[in-house]
Design an enzyme around this catalytic site. Sequence first.
Site, mmCIF file in Angstrom:
data_model
loop_
_atom_site.group_PDB
_atom_site.id
_atom_site.type_symbol
_atom_site.label_atom_id
_atom_site.label_comp_id
_atom_site.label_asym_id
_atom_site.label_seq_id
_atom_site.Cartn_x
_atom_site.Cartn_y
_atom_site.Cartn_z
ATOM 1 N N CYS A 22 0.850 -1.194 0.000
ATOM 2 C CA CYS A 22 0.000 0.000 0.000
ATOM 3 C C CYS A 22 0.878 1.233 0.000
ATOM 4 O O CYS A 22 2.104 1.154 0.101
ATOM 5 C CB CYS A 22 -0.930 0.009 1.208
ATOM 6 N N CYS A 25 3.359 1.723 2.794
ATOM 7 C CA CYS A 25 4.612 0.978 2.669
ATOM 8 C C CYS A 25 5.668 1.801 1.922
ATOM 9 O O CYS A 25 6.862 1.705 2.204
ATOM 10 C CB CYS A 25 4.386 -0.326 1.909
ATOM 11 N N CYS A 89 44.269 -22.624 -5.499
ATOM 12 C CA CYS A 89 44.515 -22.377 -4.081
ATOM 13 C C CYS A 89 43.531 -21.340 -3.552
ATOM 14 O O CYS A 89 42.719 -20.794 -4.293
ATOM 15 C CB CYS A 89 45.945 -21.900 -3.849
ATOM 16 N N CYS A 92 43.317 -17.936 -5.196
ATOM 17 C CA CYS A 92 42.502 -17.920 -6.421
ATOM 18 C C CYS A 92 41.049 -17.622 -6.069
ATOM 19 O O CYS A 92 40.377 -16.828 -6.737
ATOM 20 C CB CYS A 92 42.578 -19.264 -7.137
ATOM 21 N N ASP A 509 13.748 25.431 -31.885
ATOM 22 C CA ASP A 509 14.920 25.732 -32.703
ATOM 23 C C ASP A 509 14.453 25.629 -34.164
ATOM 24 O O ASP A 509 13.466 24.946 -34.447
ATOM 25 C CB ASP A 509 16.018 24.719 -32.404
ATOM 26 N N ASP A 708 17.487 20.093 -31.563
ATOM 27 C CA ASP A 708 18.120 18.847 -32.008
ATOM 28 C C ASP A 708 19.634 18.884 -32.053
ATOM 29 O O ASP A 708 20.266 17.843 -32.190
ATOM 30 C CB ASP A 708 17.607 18.458 -33.399
ATOM 31 N N ASP A 712 21.959 23.238 -28.988
ATOM 32 C CA ASP A 712 20.661 23.339 -28.315
ATOM 33 C C ASP A 712 20.712 22.765 -26.901
ATOM 34 O O ASP A 712 19.770 22.932 -26.132
ATOM 35 C CB ASP A 712 19.578 22.586 -29.108
#
Length: 828
Positions: A22, A25, A89, A92, A509, A708, A712
């Site tokens: 809910c 929460c 070992c 590692c 633009d 674009d 801009d």
Amino acid sequence: MLMTVQEQNTEERRLPLGNLSCAGCVRRAEAALSAIAGVHEPSVNLATHEARVLLTPSVDMDNLRREMQRAGYPLRTGQIELSLEGMSCASCVARVETALQVQPGVLRATVNLATGRAQIEHIEGQGDASALIAAATSAGYPATLLDDGHAPEDPQTRHNAEAKGLRGALLLAAGLTLPVFILEMGGHVVPAFHHWLHHQIGMQTLWIIQFVLTTAVLAGPGRRFYTTGLPALMRGAPDMNSLVAIGTLAAWAYSVIATFAPTFLPETARAVYFEAAAVIVTLILLGRWLEARAKGRTGAAIARLVGMQPRVARVIRGDETVEIAIDELRAGDVVQLRPGERIPADGVLISEEAVIDESMITGEPIPETKHEGAKVIGGTVNGAGAFRMEVTHTGAQTMLSQIIRMVESAQGAKLPVQALVDRVTMVFVPIVIGIAILTVFVWLFFGPDLTFALVAGVSVLIIACPCAMGLATPTSVMVGTGRAAELGVLFRKGTALQVLDKVQIVAFDKTGTLTEGRPILTNLETAGAWDADEALRLAAAMEQTSEHPIARAILAAAEEKALKLPEVAGFKSLTGLGVRGMIEDRTVLLGAARLMVQENVDIAPLSGRAQDLAGQGRSPLYLAVDGQLVALLAVADKAKQGAREMIAALKSQGLRVAMISGDAQDAANAIGKELGIDDIVAEVMPKGKVDALQSLRAHGGKLAFVGDGINDAPALAEADVGIAIGTGTDVAVETADVVLISGAPEAVLTALGVSRQTMKNIRQNLFWAFAYNTALIPVAAGVLYPAFGLMLSPMLAAGAMAFSSVCVLSNALRLRYMAPHHLRGTSA
């Protein structure tokens, strides 16, 4: 200051959480996250069951997991197992564990030297098996993935599994509840049946049968409410599960006393409410099941996008074509595509021609014809013929993967409107529990009997679950942004949905946004005895390193005449003015009139002609050599198809439309007049676009800017909503709040329409959620009983509560059917 530095060195992460039921929460989970060192700006989404957080590198993920487990909202995790080679070992083991532990999303990595295997626990949805394999292999221990059945599920699969599980629980609960309901309520509807039962079986036996069946319902299908709700209550952070648990246990416990220890109750209060407890659990399970099904549909857009990624690719290896898994595809591979196949990754067309359906990216239904060298996008569909392509981007680097990430990010966003809901729901459940207790005490003193008081209190608890409040905003955002992506509009930031709805000015633009961005050289007039081809040769040489549309127009004209371009030394780009360089030991200038004035070049011989060309909508440039005027060049860029209609539609919606351009005033005015734009700001240098936006905003309210190009980016960041044309530069796209993939002008209308329809949907949901609780809590408490004799039974309360959440989700799902033509006609 220390906190500021830490916040700058953060990474955004998504944390899938469990036990979110809910809106209350949400706030408690956010509070728990905020209390963990190194976790900043947590934002929890009830619809996606995820938290968005900023994490510093110092965060101990295992500690984070423990703290959230303690708070009652555990991280959802998955398991990956790898087989390792070359370990000899203990050192590692340590090296491999270290290499795996630092991978994004990994909570714990445990390596077993004896078995040569690594067990990795990771955050669900974030364990990248290929990255883990690469990390182990890079550390010197080649790894392979073991399919142990613990692969993480995608959200859609999880929703489907949740719905399936709830359906099973619902059927079991309904099967156990039906006899209880018939035994208790059937007698009230058919008195003869009631008398027959009592005569044949006896009241005590009937109550014991109801006790057994109801206990089975509560301990079996209904157990989820108690295992979550009661611990939350004990922590002092009750949620909706707590309300259900208290209400049903109260009804059950009262009935148990009436059945097995009736002497503890007044004779007038000896009654059972087993059927109420059983029916409440069944009805709420019904609501949860319907919710889970609806939630699965809210993420349908992401599921469709993911489904567009093909699983295999046909790669050319020498003289053979080999089918490989998509994960094995690499940049540089040559892929063979057959008709109707989906393109497996981003790349470049190396065949002469291909017809590709890009509707999943652009929203445009008409397939596009591509020629050799053109970009092709992964997930799009090959048309009628076969072709070959060279892969350039794979995996997470493809456009489709980036789109999926953008949509996921927007869907998980928390809108400002949600802040009010969060503040209310944080205290809502405790207040409801207080109202329920008060209701019981009031009716104990003024009501008919103890039973009446208990029923009223239980009804208040059951009807007040704030599920609908918590789902009102995030479900609409999920569906709205998902549908927008299908229409070619990506909301990179979910908050842009709300802000765009309030925009009063849209500024554009010019080049590449309102115009095609592919100008052509229309005029070249020389001064004195200069030759036109020589002037074009020098101008093209100056522009050969530039990607600007005007530069491309000049270069294209030089290529048509097959002019050989000389080398340029000391090249320098003068932002907003032009370029300077040395060609054959001569200083060459190419640019606007203000560059010539700054460099003391006399442009009077051609300035009148330049004004005439600018008045025709063409952009004039001057070329000068060693301080002497050489030529006037003019380029023209035509308006995009549909731009005029789009601007007219914006104005009809009551929006103010402006255009900001670096072109000469006359050239900008000509385009503005053609498109029907009244507010035109011309001769603006890139830095000046920000000032222009601030001026427009000061006189008109919230503002959206559509652009674009690289120049801009500052304006896109400055605007209240930055809208980038997706065909533009990466810098512009990354700076924007909204990305229009297709680049078509009408996509601006689609973005506005999605915003308005989604915010309208959210307002409807919030009204329903708040009105429902405001109206029905008093009714459940019994305020209508003294005047009208009306009471809301716990069973009806459970049905109403489930119905409220389903209504909110169903209303949000209507956004899946937004149509482009309807959105483009949306009025303000």
